[in-house]
Design a protein around this motif. Structure first.
Motif, short mmCIF file in Angstrom:
data_model
loop_
_atom_site.label_atom_id
_atom_site.label_comp_id
_atom_site.label_asym_id
_atom_site.label_seq_id
_atom_site.Cartn_x
_atom_site.Cartn_y
_atom_site.Cartn_z
N ALA A 71 1.12 -23.50 -3.14
CA ALA A 71 0.11 -22.55 -3.59
C ALA A 71 -0.40 -21.69 -2.44
O ALA A 71 -0.56 -20.47 -2.59
N VAL A 72 -0.65 -22.30 -1.29
CA VAL A 72 -1.13 -21.54 -0.13
C VAL A 72 -0.05 -20.62 0.41
O VAL A 72 -0.32 -19.46 0.76
N HIS A 73 1.17 -21.07 0.45
CA HIS A 73 2.26 -20.21 0.91
C HIS A 73 2.42 -18.99 0.00
O HIS A 73 2.75 -17.89 0.49
N ALA A 74 2.21 -19.17 -1.31
CA ALA A 74 2.30 -18.04 -2.23
C ALA A 74 1.21 -17.01 -1.95
O ALA A 74 1.40 -15.81 -2.17
N ILE A 75 0.06 -17.47 -1.45
CA ILE A 75 -1.03 -16.55 -1.08
C ILE A 75 -0.67 -15.82 0.20
O ILE A 75 -0.76 -14.59 0.29
N LEU A 76 -0.24 -16.56 1.22
CA LEU A 76 0.04 -15.97 2.52
C LEU A 76 1.23 -15.00 2.47
O LEU A 76 1.34 -14.11 3.31
N ALA A 77 2.09 -15.17 1.48
CA ALA A 77 3.27 -14.29 1.34
C ALA A 77 3.00 -13.09 0.45
O ALA A 77 3.93 -12.35 0.10
N GLN A 78 1.75 -12.85 0.08
CA GLN A 78 1.42 -11.73 -0.80
C GLN A 78 1.84 -10.39 -0.20
O GLN A 78 1.73 -10.16 1.01
N GLU A 79 2.29 -9.51 -1.07
CA GLU A 79 2.66 -8.16 -0.68
C GLU A 79 1.38 -7.30 -0.65
O GLU A 79 1.16 -6.44 -1.50
N TYR A 80 0.55 -7.56 0.35
CA TYR A 80 -0.73 -6.88 0.45
C TYR A 80 -0.98 -6.51 1.91
O TYR A 80 -0.92 -7.38 2.80
N MET A 122 0.23 -20.77 -8.64
CA MET A 122 1.14 -20.01 -7.79
C MET A 122 1.03 -18.53 -8.14
O MET A 122 1.38 -18.11 -9.24
N LEU A 123 0.50 -17.72 -7.20
CA LEU A 123 0.36 -16.30 -7.43
C LEU A 123 1.70 -15.59 -7.41
O LEU A 123 2.56 -15.90 -6.58
N SER A 124 1.88 -14.63 -8.31
CA SER A 124 3.05 -13.78 -8.24
C SER A 124 2.93 -12.90 -6.98
O SER A 124 1.83 -12.65 -6.49
N PRO A 125 4.05 -12.43 -6.41
CA PRO A 125 4.03 -11.78 -5.08
C PRO A 125 3.10 -10.59 -4.94
O PRO A 125 2.56 -10.35 -3.86
N ASN A 126 2.89 -9.82 -6.00
CA ASN A 126 2.04 -8.63 -5.90
C ASN A 126 0.70 -8.82 -6.60
O ASN A 126 0.04 -7.84 -6.96
N TYR A 127 0.30 -10.07 -6.80
CA TYR A 127 -0.92 -10.37 -7.56
C TYR A 127 -2.15 -9.72 -6.95
O TYR A 127 -2.92 -9.02 -7.63
N ILE A 128 -2.39 -9.92 -5.66
CA ILE A 128 -3.60 -9.41 -5.03
C ILE A 128 -3.59 -7.89 -4.98
O ILE A 128 -4.59 -7.23 -5.29
N ALA A 129 -2.46 -7.29 -4.60
CA ALA A 129 -2.37 -5.83 -4.56
C ALA A 129 -2.65 -5.22 -5.93
O ALA A 129 -3.37 -4.22 -6.05
N ASN A 141 0.84 -1.18 0.00
CA ASN A 141 0.00 0.00 0.00
C ASN A 141 0.89 1.24 0.00
O ASN A 141 1.56 1.54 0.98
N ALA A 142 0.87 1.99 -1.11
CA ALA A 142 1.75 3.15 -1.24
C ALA A 142 1.35 4.26 -0.27
O ALA A 142 2.18 5.05 0.16
N ASN A 143 0.07 4.35 0.08
CA ASN A 143 -0.41 5.37 1.01
C ASN A 143 -0.93 4.69 2.27
O ASN A 143 -2.00 4.09 2.28
N PRO A 144 -0.20 4.79 3.38
CA PRO A 144 -0.58 4.09 4.62
C PRO A 144 -1.89 4.61 5.21
O PRO A 144 -2.48 3.97 6.07
N ASP A 145 -2.35 5.80 4.76
CA ASP A 145 -3.59 6.36 5.28
C ASP A 145 -4.82 5.78 4.59
O ASP A 145 -5.94 5.99 5.06
N VAL A 146 -4.63 5.09 3.49
CA VAL A 146 -5.73 4.49 2.75
C VAL A 146 -5.88 3.02 3.18
O VAL A 146 -4.94 2.24 3.06
N GLN A 147 -7.06 2.68 3.70
CA GLN A 147 -7.29 1.31 4.14
C GLN A 147 -7.68 0.44 2.96
O GLN A 147 -8.65 0.71 2.26
N LEU A 148 -6.93 -0.61 2.75
CA LEU A 148 -7.21 -1.51 1.63
C LEU A 148 -8.36 -2.45 1.98
O LEU A 148 -8.54 -2.84 3.14
N PRO A 149 -9.16 -2.84 1.00
CA PRO A 149 -10.29 -3.74 1.27
C PRO A 149 -9.80 -5.13 1.68
O PRO A 149 -8.75 -5.60 1.23
#
Length: 344
Positions: free
Chosen positions: A28-37, A102-109, A2-10
């Motif tokens: 696959a699950v570890h790739a989710i839990l390690a997301q940069e989100y 396997m999700l890429s690290p910034n997939y969800i963000a 999150n580039a702006n810490p004041d904005v709450q992500l959904p």
């Protein structure tokens, strides 16, 4: 991030249907839990009746991280698993992931950002096929080449923009609830069918090459043939269920099957000239496999034509032999309701 810490992500719910996924589930699950989100996240695994160690591994993942939960899927069918996981989840953004994806690290963000920027109801990206042996490398090359899958952007890449469908998908929960979730009669092609309904209701489906999910191909010719036969069979059901949903790309494999079969019959019974059609097809996939196999080991490159022919012929055969009774059953079915459980 999150580039702006004041904005709450959904908050995000990741749903995962699994059946006999002991080989890839933990990764696959570890790739989710390690997301940069930076937003809140949960993972809901829908467990089919596996015959391997999938349930045991899932139980270990639940014990290791409180964000992971499981729900039963006694039918073993993918759309039923997805609906069960949606009902058991609670957040306004729903991310679909398979047990071998396997999700890429910034997939969800990235997906959450794209939902906001585009106003889409569903965003998705590239099904990045990656093999672990020579055969799987060959299949991956075939699945990411235009000679293998035509101009499908989620296989071959392309520019961001509106799409008919995308691989897996990151949805607004409201869109899923509006459509009643996945139609559980569609054993295959349930993603395409759901996205068609979303588009018919005025929603936007958005493809972006920024989103990438690594995919593990089927491990044998037989498994690949079954996969693509089912794809063709159920894509024809979608065409019967939703008039106007077919295009020329989907008609190419059944046309090729008919032409090759006719050429073999004519060549054997009447004139050797009939063999020009099947011979021309074999030459085309052999030539097409050369650029597709660039950089691969020799054994993998030699198997690409086999993978291409298996995909084309199986998809076409499945499309041609799809029984009309499947469409009647689908049309008569009622879409399962997905209750509103989104967090405020």
């Amino acid at each position: 991030m999150n580039a702006n810490p004041d904005v709450q992500l959904p908050a995000v719910s990741v749903i995962m249907p699994v059946l006999n996924e002991e080989r890839h589930l933990r990764g696959a699950v570890h790739a989710i839990l390690a997301q940069e989100y930076a937003g809140e996240m949960e993972v809901v695994i829908a467990l089919g009746p596996s015959t391997d160690r999938t349930d045991e591994i899932a139980a270990e993942l639940v014990a290791e991280d409180p964000r992971v939960h499981t729900v039963p899927n006694p039918t073993g069918r993918t759309p039923a698993a997805l609906n069960a996981a949606i009902k058991a989840s609670r957040h306004p953004i729903v991310v679909r992931v398979d047990g071998h994806g396997m999700l890429s690290p910034n997939y969800i963000a990235t997906a959450v950002r794209l939902l906001e920027e585009t106003g889409a109801q569903n965003v998705g990206g590239i099904m990045h096929a990656e093999g672990e042996n020579d055969w799987e490398h060959a299949v991956a090359a075939a699945m990411t080449s235009k000679i293998g899958v035509g101009n499908a952007a989620f296989h071959t890449g392309g520019q961001a923009g509106p799409a008919e469908t995308v691989y897996l998908g990151v949805f607004r929960r409201a869109a899923l609830e509006q459509q009643g979730g996945y139609n559980e009669e569609f054993i295959r092609a349930q993603d395409w069918e759901l996205n068609f309904r979303i588009r018919e209701a005025g929603g936007l489906i958005w493809f972006s090459p920024e989103l990438k999910v690594s995919y593990r191909p089927r491990p044998s010719v037989r498994a690949l043939a079954k996969q693509y036969k089912d794809y063709g069979r159920w894509r024809h059901v979608v065409a019967r269920y939703h008039a106007g949903s077919i295009n020329l790309r989907y008609l190419a494999p059944p046309t090729a099957v008919c032409a090759i079969a006719a050429g073999l019959v004519v060549g054997a019974a009447l004139t050797p000239w009939g063999f020009v059609i099947p011979g021309g097809y074999l030459a085309a996939i052999a030539l097409g496999s050369v650029p597709a196999g660039k950089g691969l080991p020799l054994k993998a490159r030699l198997q690409i034509p086999v993978a291409l022919a298996t995909m084309h012929m199986s998809w076409g055969y499945g499309f041609l032999t799809s029984p009309r009774s499947l469409a009647r059953r689908v049309i008569a079915s009622r879409r399962p309701a997905v209750r509103d459980s989104a967090s405020a």
